[in-house]
Structures are given as structure tokens and as C-alpha cells.
Motif scaffolding. Structure first.
Motif, PDB file in Angstrom:
ATOM      1  N   VAL A  27       0.826  -1.206   0.000  1.00 30.31           N
ATOM      2  CA  VAL A  27       0.000   0.000   0.000  1.00 30.31           C
ATOM      3  C   VAL A  27       0.861   1.258   0.000  1.00 30.31           C
ATOM      4  N   ARG A  28       1.915   1.235   0.793  1.00 29.15           N
ATOM      5  CA  ARG A  28       2.766   2.422   0.878  1.00 29.15           C
ATOM      6  C   ARG A  28       3.442   2.707  -0.462  1.00 29.15           C
ATOM      7  N   GLY A  29       3.890   1.659  -1.141  1.00 30.97           N
ATOM      8  CA  GLY A  29       4.500   1.843  -2.444  1.00 30.97           C
ATOM      9  C   GLY A  29       3.534   2.445  -3.447  1.00 30.97           C
ATOM     10  N   MET A  30       2.267   2.013  -3.383  1.00 26.95           N
ATOM     11  CA  MET A  30       1.267   2.573  -4.291  1.00 26.95           C
ATOM     12  C   MET A  30       1.028   4.050  -3.995  1.00 26.95           C
ATOM     13  N   VAL A  31       0.983   4.390  -2.720  1.00 26.86           N
ATOM     14  CA  VAL A  31       0.783   5.794  -2.335  1.00 26.86           C
ATOM     15  C   VAL A  31       1.934   6.648  -2.857  1.00 26.86           C
ATOM     16  N   GLU A  32       3.159   6.151  -2.698  1.00 27.59           N
ATOM     17  CA  GLU A  32       4.328   6.902  -3.146  1.00 27.59           C
ATOM     18  C   GLU A  32       4.345   7.054  -4.666  1.00 27.59           C
ATOM     19  N   THR A  33       3.722   6.110  -5.360  1.00 23.94           N
ATOM     20  CA  THR A  33       3.641   6.202  -6.819  1.00 23.94           C
ATOM     21  C   THR A  33       2.614   7.233  -7.262  1.00 23.94           C
ATOM     22  N   VAL A  34       1.526   7.348  -6.525  1.00 23.16           N
ATOM     23  CA  VAL A  34       0.409   8.190  -6.937  1.00 23.16           C
ATOM     24  C   VAL A  34       0.570   9.643  -6.508  1.00 23.16           C
ATOM     25  N   VAL A  35       1.070   9.885  -5.301  1.00 26.75           N
ATOM     26  CA  VAL A  35       1.039  11.227  -4.710  1.00 26.75           C
ATOM     27  C   VAL A  35       1.715  12.307  -5.563  1.00 26.75           C
ATOM     28  N   PRO A  36       2.935  12.092  -6.094  1.00 25.22           N
ATOM     29  CA  PRO A  36       3.554  13.176  -6.881  1.00 25.22           C
ATOM     30  C   PRO A  36       2.730  13.584  -8.098  1.00 25.22           C
ATOM     31  N   GLY A  37       2.238  12.607  -8.852  1.00 22.63           N
ATOM     32  CA  GLY A  37       1.421  12.931 -10.021  1.00 22.63           C
ATOM     33  C   GLY A  37       0.108  13.584  -9.643  1.00 22.63           C
ATOM     34  N   LEU A  38      -0.469  13.125  -8.542  1.00 25.37           N
ATOM     35  CA  LEU A  38      -1.719  13.716  -8.063  1.00 25.37           C
ATOM     36  C   LEU A  38      -1.511  15.174  -7.680  1.00 25.37           C
ATOM     37  N   LEU A  39      -0.400  15.454  -7.010  1.00 20.92           N
ATOM     38  CA  LEU A  39      -0.099  16.838  -6.616  1.00 20.92           C
ATOM     39  C   LEU A  39       0.126  17.701  -7.851  1.00 20.92           C
ATOM     40  N   PHE A  40       0.841  17.164  -8.841  1.00 16.65           N
ATOM     41  CA  PHE A  40       1.108  17.923 -10.066  1.00 16.65           C
ATOM     42  C   PHE A  40      -0.197  18.323 -10.757  1.00 16.65           C
ATOM     43  N   VAL A  41      -1.075  17.348 -10.986  1.00 14.94           N
ATOM     44  CA  VAL A  41      -2.294  17.649 -11.738  1.00 14.94           C
ATOM     45  C   VAL A  41      -3.244  18.527 -10.930  1.00 14.94           C
ATOM     46  N   THR A  42      -3.228  18.385  -9.597  1.00 12.11           N
ATOM     47  CA  THR A  42      -4.091  19.219  -8.762  1.00 12.11           C
ATOM     48  C   THR A  42      -3.680  20.684  -8.845  1.00 12.11           C
ATOM     49  N   ILE A  46      -5.549  23.992 -10.840  1.00 16.90           N
ATOM     50  CA  ILE A  46      -5.967  25.211 -10.140  1.00 16.90           C
ATOM     51  C   ILE A  46      -5.379  26.467 -10.778  1.00 16.90           C
ATOM     52  N   ASN A  47      -4.062  26.451 -11.051  1.00 16.03           N
ATOM     53  CA  ASN A  47      -3.439  27.716 -11.476  1.00 16.03           C
ATOM     54  C   ASN A  47      -2.676  27.649 -12.818  1.00 16.03           C
ATOM     55  N   LYS A  48      -2.639  26.469 -13.469  1.00 22.59           N
ATOM     56  CA  LYS A  48      -1.982  26.321 -14.781  1.00 22.59           C
ATOM     57  C   LYS A  48      -0.503  26.711 -14.757  1.00 22.59           C
ATOM     58  N   ASP A  49       0.113  26.610 -13.594  1.00 23.78           N
ATOM     59  CA  ASP A  49       1.520  26.983 -13.450  1.00 23.78           C
ATOM     60  C   ASP A  49       2.384  25.725 -13.557  1.00 23.78           C
ATOM     61  N   LEU A  50       3.036  25.547 -14.695  1.00 22.38           N
ATOM     62  CA  LEU A  50       3.851  24.355 -14.926  1.00 22.38           C
ATOM     63  C   LEU A  50       5.001  24.262 -13.933  1.00 22.38           C
ATOM     64  N   HIS A  51       5.719  25.356 -13.722  1.00 21.09           N
ATOM     65  CA  HIS A  51       6.892  25.323 -12.854  1.00 21.09           C
ATOM     66  C   HIS A  51       6.519  24.969 -11.420  1.00 21.09           C
ATOM     67  N   LEU A  52       5.491  25.603 -10.885  1.00 23.66           N
ATOM     68  CA  LEU A  52       5.067  25.325  -9.515  1.00 23.66           C
ATOM     69  C   LEU A  52       4.598  23.875  -9.378  1.00 23.66           C
ATOM     70  N   SER A  53       3.830  23.408 -10.338  1.00 23.45           N
ATOM     71  CA  SER A  53       3.315  22.036 -10.291  1.00 23.45           C
ATOM     72  C   SER A  53       4.458  21.030 -10.328  1.00 23.45           C
ATOM     73  N   ALA A  54       5.416  21.262 -11.216  1.00 24.89           N
ATOM     74  CA  ALA A  54       6.533  20.331 -11.370  1.00 24.89           C
ATOM     75  C   ALA A  54       7.420  20.320 -10.132  1.00 24.89           C
ATOM     76  N   ILE A  55       7.726  21.492  -9.615  1.00 30.46           N
ATOM     77  CA  ILE A  55       8.583  21.568  -8.425  1.00 30.46           C
ATOM     78  C   ILE A  55       7.904  20.924  -7.230  1.00 30.46           C
ATOM     79  N   ALA A  56       6.614  21.149  -7.062  1.00 25.44           N
ATOM     80  CA  ALA A  56       5.878  20.547  -5.945  1.00 25.44           C
ATOM     81  C   ALA A  56       5.911  19.019  -6.035  1.00 25.44           C
ATOM     82  N   ALA A  57       5.734  18.487  -7.248  1.00 28.23           N
ATOM     83  CA  ALA A  57       5.764  17.031  -7.424  1.00 28.23           C
ATOM     84  C   ALA A  57       7.138  16.471  -7.084  1.00 28.23           C
TER      85      ALA A  57
END
Length: 251
Positions: A27-42, A46-57
Motif C-alpha cells: 500500500v505504501r508503495g502505491m501511495v508513493e507512486t500516486v502522490v507526486p502525479g496527483l499533486l502535479f495535476v491538482t 488550479i493555477n496552470k503553473d507548470l513550474h510550480l506544479s513540477a517543483i511541488a511534485a
């Protein structure tokens, strides 16, 4: 029915479940796989900022690795996530197209699907190469355990076809959909195909013959060799001659 002295079916299933859990991160491995991409698309939704989304991920991927290190846990799944996110970030920054954040992962998925199918056709199914060391059987299933080789082949076909089906959905969307649509669909397709492939692998292996523990065999051989040398030493001591002298006389 199970062979006398062999593992009971329930025990074999438990061992298979534990091995799959270890190999694929649970389960933990799946969470670690999903969270960065989920944060990027979220963030991008919201703000269409590629740099902020990428850095956050990328930052959250690094945080997951640090947490693993702090807990002295295995980091292979977290590190693989960091590399995947880093490639996506670099690619998207280079092209200036936010959709390219997902492209390296999509290409990797396609390559992995092809690898599963090609290695199975070659008689060396990839899932067996991955799980063999986990089950302590290494490559013994190739020549000594045909039932297990057959199960690995079925599992590798399942992985290959499931990943190909996933690619058949994602690649057209890469061309036709916008970044947020592609991102949310990719997130939605992250876990279900993976769980289906793991479940089918468990089904095939749970019904397969037990793995041959080559490490236990090697240890038994070493113990037998040690016992033989001890017997020779004892006999030599009783006869009053060196062990090497007894060998020469027998020769």
C-alpha cells in the motif's frame, strides 16, 4: 491435497502474498507512486503553473525518500518514484508543455509491457526474473520447476497485456486531451490495472508448485561438506595420520 512434507496450500498462499507485497511495495508503495502525479495535476488544474506544479511534485517525491530513510525502511520504490518524477519535470520544463510531464512514465509503461511479452516469448518471463530472488529460488524455476515457469509465463502475459491496454488509452489522450484531462485519467488508471496484475500474479503462483529454495540447498550442501571434513579429520586423528595422508593412501 499437498505433498507430504511440502508446504500446505494456505502456507504457500501466505508466502506468495508476502513476496508480492515485498516486491511491489504494498500500500505504501502505491501511495508513493500516486502522490507526486496527483499533486502535479491538482496544482496545475488550479493555477496552470507548470513550474510550480513540477517543483511541488519533485519536492514531495524527495520528502517520501527522506521519510523512508528516517524510518530506515527500503527506499527502492520511493527512489524509483523520484527518478520518474525528475524525468517528467526535466522533460516538461525543456519542452514547455505540461503534458510532457507524463510522457516519460507513459513511455516506460509501454517499454515494460513490451519487455513482459518479449521475455515470455523468449522463455524467460520477466516476472520470474523479478520474483525469483524474492522467493529464494533465483532461476531454478527455468529448468527444475516447469509448473512454476508456466505460472510465471501466465503472470507475465497478464502484466504485458494489461499495461498495453493502459497505453492504448493514454497515448491517444496525450494527443487529443488537455493536460488536466490526461492527468486525472492517468491518476485514475494508476492503481486499478496494477492491482489487477498483482491479483492475477497471486492467482497463478498460488496454484503453482512451491518454489525451490536454492539458498537452503546451498546451505545444506555446505553443512554436508563441513560434516564430511569433520568425519575425515576424526578418522585421521583415530588412525594417527594426517587427513591428507589418508587421502593419498586411499588414492
Amino acid at each position: 491435497m499437498h505433498e507430504p512434507g511440502g508446504p500446505r496450500p494456505d502456507d504457500a498462499r501466505a508466502v506468495t502474498e508476502a513476496a508480492l507485497f515485498e516486491a511491489f511495495g504494498g500500500v505504501r508503495g502505491m501511495v508513493e507512486t500516486v502522490v507526486p502525479g496527483l499533486l502535479f495535476v491538482t496544482i496545475f488544474t488550479i493555477n496552470k503553473d507548470l513550474h510550480l506544479s513540477a517543483i511541488a511534485a519533485l519536492v514531495v517525491s524527495l520528502v517520501l525518500v527522506v521519510v523512508r530513510l528516517a524510518m530506515r525502511d527500503t527506499v527502492k520504490h520511493a527512489f524509483s518514484g523520484v527518478f520518474g518524477v525528475a524525468f517528467g519535470v526535466v522533460f516538461a520544463m525543456f519542452t514547455g508543455n505540461a503534458k510532457d510531464f507524463y510522457l516519460p512514465g507513459m513511455i516506460y509503461t509501454l517499454g515494460l509491457a513490451v519487455a513482459y511479452i518479449v521475455t515470455t516469448l523468449a522463455g524467460v518471463p520477466l516476472i520470474g526474473l523479478i520474483l525469483g530472488p524474492v522467493f529464494k529460488e533465483n532461476l531454478s524455476w527455468r529448468t527444475r520447476n516447469p509448473g512454476r515457469k508456466k505460472a510465471y509465463a501466465k503472470a507475465s502475459w497478464a502484466w504485458g497485456l494489461i499495461l498495453l491496454a493502459k497505453c492504448a488509452v493514454l497515448f491517444p489522450l496525450y494527443w487529443w486531451a488537455d493536460t488536466t484531462q490526461l492527468g486525472w485519467i492517468l491518476i485514475a488508471l494508476k492503481i486499478p490495472p496494477f492491482l489487477l496484475a498483482v491479483w492475477l500474479t497471486w492467482v497463478f503462483l498460488a496454484k503453482a508448485p512451491a518454489p525451490i529454495d536454492v539458498f537452503a540447498e546451498m546451505e545444506a550442501e555446505e553443512q554436508a561438506e563441513k560434516a564430511r571434513k569433520e568425519r575425515e579429520t576424526a578418522l585421521a586423528a583415530e588412525s594417527g595420520e594426517p587427513t591428507g595422508g589418508r587421502h593419498r593412501r586411499e588414492a
